[in-house]
Design an enzyme around this catalytic site. Structure first.
Site, PDB file in Angstrom:
ATOM      1  CG  HIS A  84     -37.021 -27.890   7.351  1.00 25.44           C
ATOM      2  ND1 HIS A  84     -36.999 -29.254   7.511  1.00 25.44           N
ATOM      3  CD2 HIS A  84     -35.892 -27.431   7.973  1.00 25.44           C
ATOM      4  CE1 HIS A  84     -35.912 -29.598   8.191  1.00 25.44           C
ATOM      5  NE2 HIS A  84     -35.230 -28.510   8.476  1.00 25.44           N
ATOM      6  CD  GLU A 117     -39.809 -31.152   6.744  1.00 28.54           C
ATOM      7  OE1 GLU A 117     -38.872 -30.800   6.017  1.00 28.54           O
ATOM      8  OE2 GLU A 117     -39.796 -31.022   7.973  1.00 28.54           O
TER       9      GLU A 117
HETATM   10  P1  NAD Z   1     -26.749 -30.556  18.910  1.00 27.56           P
HETATM   11  O1  NAD Z   1     -26.254 -31.900  18.538  1.00 27.56           O
HETATM   12  O2  NAD Z   1     -25.765 -29.470  19.245  1.00 27.56           O
HETATM   13  O3  NAD Z   1     -27.774 -30.669  20.140  1.00 27.56           O
HETATM   14  C1  NAD Z   1     -28.747 -31.659  20.271  1.00 27.56           C
HETATM   15  C2  NAD Z   1     -28.928 -31.928  21.751  1.00 27.56           C
HETATM   16  O4  NAD Z   1     -30.024 -32.821  21.914  1.00 27.56           O
HETATM   17  C3  NAD Z   1     -27.701 -32.594  22.411  1.00 27.56           C
HETATM   18  O5  NAD Z   1     -27.243 -31.810  23.511  1.00 27.56           O
HETATM   19  C4  NAD Z   1     -28.229 -33.955  22.870  1.00 27.56           C
HETATM   20  O6  NAD Z   1     -27.630 -34.357  24.092  1.00 27.56           O
HETATM   21  C5  NAD Z   1     -29.720 -33.667  23.039  1.00 27.56           C
HETATM   22  N1  NAD Z   1     -30.574 -34.835  23.046  1.00 27.56           N
HETATM   23  C6  NAD Z   1     -30.459 -35.993  22.365  1.00 27.56           C
HETATM   24  N2  NAD Z   1     -31.483 -36.835  22.672  1.00 27.56           N
HETATM   25  C7  NAD Z   1     -32.271 -36.163  23.569  1.00 27.56           C
HETATM   26  C8  NAD Z   1     -33.479 -36.484  24.259  1.00 27.56           C
HETATM   27  N3  NAD Z   1     -34.071 -37.671  24.105  1.00 27.56           N
HETATM   28  N4  NAD Z   1     -34.011 -35.548  25.081  1.00 27.56           N
HETATM   29  C9  NAD Z   1     -33.423 -34.347  25.262  1.00 27.56           C
HETATM   30  N5  NAD Z   1     -32.241 -34.018  24.654  1.00 27.56           N
HETATM   31  C10 NAD Z   1     -31.692 -34.908  23.817  1.00 27.56           C
HETATM   32  O7  NAD Z   1     -27.672 -30.087  17.684  1.00 27.56           O
HETATM   33  P2  NAD Z   1     -28.224 -28.625  17.371  1.00 27.56           P
HETATM   34  O8  NAD Z   1     -27.282 -27.935  16.433  1.00 27.56           O
HETATM   35  O9  NAD Z   1     -28.596 -27.959  18.629  1.00 27.56           O
HETATM   36  O10 NAD Z   1     -29.530 -29.000  16.503  1.00 27.56           O
HETATM   37  C11 NAD Z   1     -30.616 -29.720  17.098  1.00 27.56           C
HETATM   38  C12 NAD Z   1     -31.535 -30.226  15.999  1.00 27.56           C
HETATM   39  O11 NAD Z   1     -32.215 -29.129  15.393  1.00 27.56           O
HETATM   40  C13 NAD Z   1     -30.802 -30.909  14.841  1.00 27.56           C
HETATM   41  O12 NAD Z   1     -30.571 -32.267  15.099  1.00 27.56           O
HETATM   42  C14 NAD Z   1     -31.769 -30.718  13.688  1.00 27.56           C
HETATM   43  O13 NAD Z   1     -32.608 -31.837  13.601  1.00 27.56           O
HETATM   44  C15 NAD Z   1     -32.580 -29.490  14.075  1.00 27.56           C
HETATM   45  N6  NAD Z   1     -32.330 -28.319  13.191  1.00 27.56           N
HETATM   46  C16 NAD Z   1     -33.378 -27.783  12.497  1.00 27.56           C
HETATM   47  C17 NAD Z   1     -33.175 -26.669  11.698  1.00 27.56           C
HETATM   48  C18 NAD Z   1     -34.309 -26.020  10.938  1.00 27.56           C
HETATM   49  O14 NAD Z   1     -34.076 -25.367   9.931  1.00 27.56           O
HETATM   50  N7  NAD Z   1     -35.530 -26.145  11.388  1.00 27.56           N
HETATM   51  C19 NAD Z   1     -31.893 -26.103  11.586  1.00 27.56           C
HETATM   52  C20 NAD Z   1     -30.853 -26.658  12.327  1.00 27.56           C
HETATM   53  C21 NAD Z   1     -31.086 -27.776  13.135  1.00 27.56           C
END
Ligand code: NAD
Length: 312
Positions: free
Chosen positions: A286, A267
């Site tokens: 993003h 990015e």
């Molecule tokens: P979170 O930690 O609450 O949830 C992540 C989940 O993924 C957890 O329940 C975990 O058990 C699961 N996980 C881990 N490895 C896995 C796998 N191999 N297969 C399936 N599940 C798996 O996080 P969240 O708040 O839900 O956010 C998730 C992700 O979204 C963040 O890590 C971030 O990278 C991304 N995000 C992107 C934006 C954006 O602007 N695009 C904004 C917020 C978050």
């Protein structure tokens, strides 16, 4: 200002939250620092705290340049741009804004799923030019009754499930980190599946995993091939989770109905990438988690947590 703690903010933050910190701390608000590594290394030398979004790479070099650093605030979730192990070893606390941008991402996912299922919104240029692609655009699908597959069932996955159910979608979830019988799936009305089974069943696949060694390349050519040929893929998690070249191939060959990517392996996305010109593809820079409201929530939360920590 001897004794006053110094905070460097290297990416954009909601201004009222920046002002709230100014009341108690010396604040160096420099949102352009994210693109000025030398400046960052210089200005971090006397900082007690650093506030970043997802683009500032907080690696060993940054930590070594910041001998007084005690805390890092992350304006969002996902800590892949921060060397968390090195922070732990150096006794530096890391504060993500967990939960504060979940709704923004969930709304993006459901709205984008509806747009891509309906397939009617990518023809403005044609219509304005006098073409009338009514027959071609009359094959759109309704969202109610479709199946949404969530990979990663944490905060954002669960909020997305709730919104999707409100528009009549069935929800499946794959999250091997949660125990198969964890009550959370049932409580959220989502049926649990192994990833490969889920891929074959869903009309919309949405990714909500952190970027780790186990999720890098998770959706590769073989997994895309398991999906229905008219299914939709939405990635708001992290670039690197989806193989971009394989996705572009699948869209061009009509082996996938559409996709939306908010995050990319690199990015900003470089001009001329494999994704350029692929059909039924929506690209956003993003912003899945960033709205006016979430920016306020995220910034206020980090200002509060960091302030409390520095004052403790
Ligand atoms: P979170 O930690 O609450 O949830 C992540 C989940 O993924 C957890 O329940 C975990 O058990 C699961 N996980 C881990 N490895 C896995 C796998 N191999 N297969 C399936 N599940 C798996 O996080 P969240 O708040 O839900 O956010 C998730 C992700 O979204 C963040 O890590 C971030 O990278 C991304 N995000 C992107 C934006 C954006 O602007 N695009 C904004 C917020 C978050």
């Amino acid at each position: 200002m001897a004794g006053v703690k110094r905070i460097v903010i290297s990416e954009f933050m909601d201004l009222p939250a920046v002002e709230s910190l100014r009341g108690e701390f010396e604040v160096d608000y420099a949102p352009a620092l994210v693109d000025d590594r030398t400046g960052l290394l210089r200005r971090i030398a006397t900082a007690h705290a650093l506030i970043v979004r997802n683009r500032t790479q907080v690696d060993r070099e940054v930590l070594a340049a910041a001998p007084h650093l005690r805390a890092i605030g992350r304006l969002g979730v996902g800590l892949d741009n921060i060397d968390v192990a090195a922070c732990e070893a150096a006794g530096i606390a890391v504060f993500p804004a967990t939960g504060a941008n979940s709704l923004a991402v969930a709304e993006y996912v459901v709205a984008t799923a509806m747009m891509l299922l309906r397939g009617a919104y990518l023809s403005s240029v044609e219509v304005a030019a006098g073409a009338w692609p009514r027959a071609r655009l009359s094959q759109g699908r309704e969202t109610a009754g479709r199946t949404l597959g969530l990979v990663g069932f944490g905060g954002i996955g669960r909020t997305t499930a709730k919104l999707a159910q409100a528009v009549g979608m069935q929800v499946l979830a794959s999250d091997p980190v949660l125990a198969p019988d964890a009550p959370v799936g049932a409580a959220a009305g989502a049926a649990r599946r192994e990833l490969d089974a889920l891929l074959a069943e869903v009309d919309v696949l949405s990714l909500h995993v952190p970027l780790t060694a186990s999720t890098r390349g998770l959706v590769d050519a073989a997994r895309l091939a398991r999906m229905k040929p008219d299914a939709i893929l939405i990635n708001t998690s992290r670039g690197g989770v989806v193989d971009e070249a394989a996705l572009a191939d699948a869209l061009r060959a009509g082996r996938l109905g559409g996709a939306a990517l908010d995050v990319f392996e690199d990015e900003p996305l470089a001009a001329g990438s494999a994704l350029a010109g692929a059909p039924n593809l929506i690209l956003t820079p993003h912003i899945g988690g960033v709205t006016r409201e979430s920016n306020e929530r995220v910034s206020a939360l980090i200002a509060l947590r960091l302030g409390a920590f520095l004052n403790a």
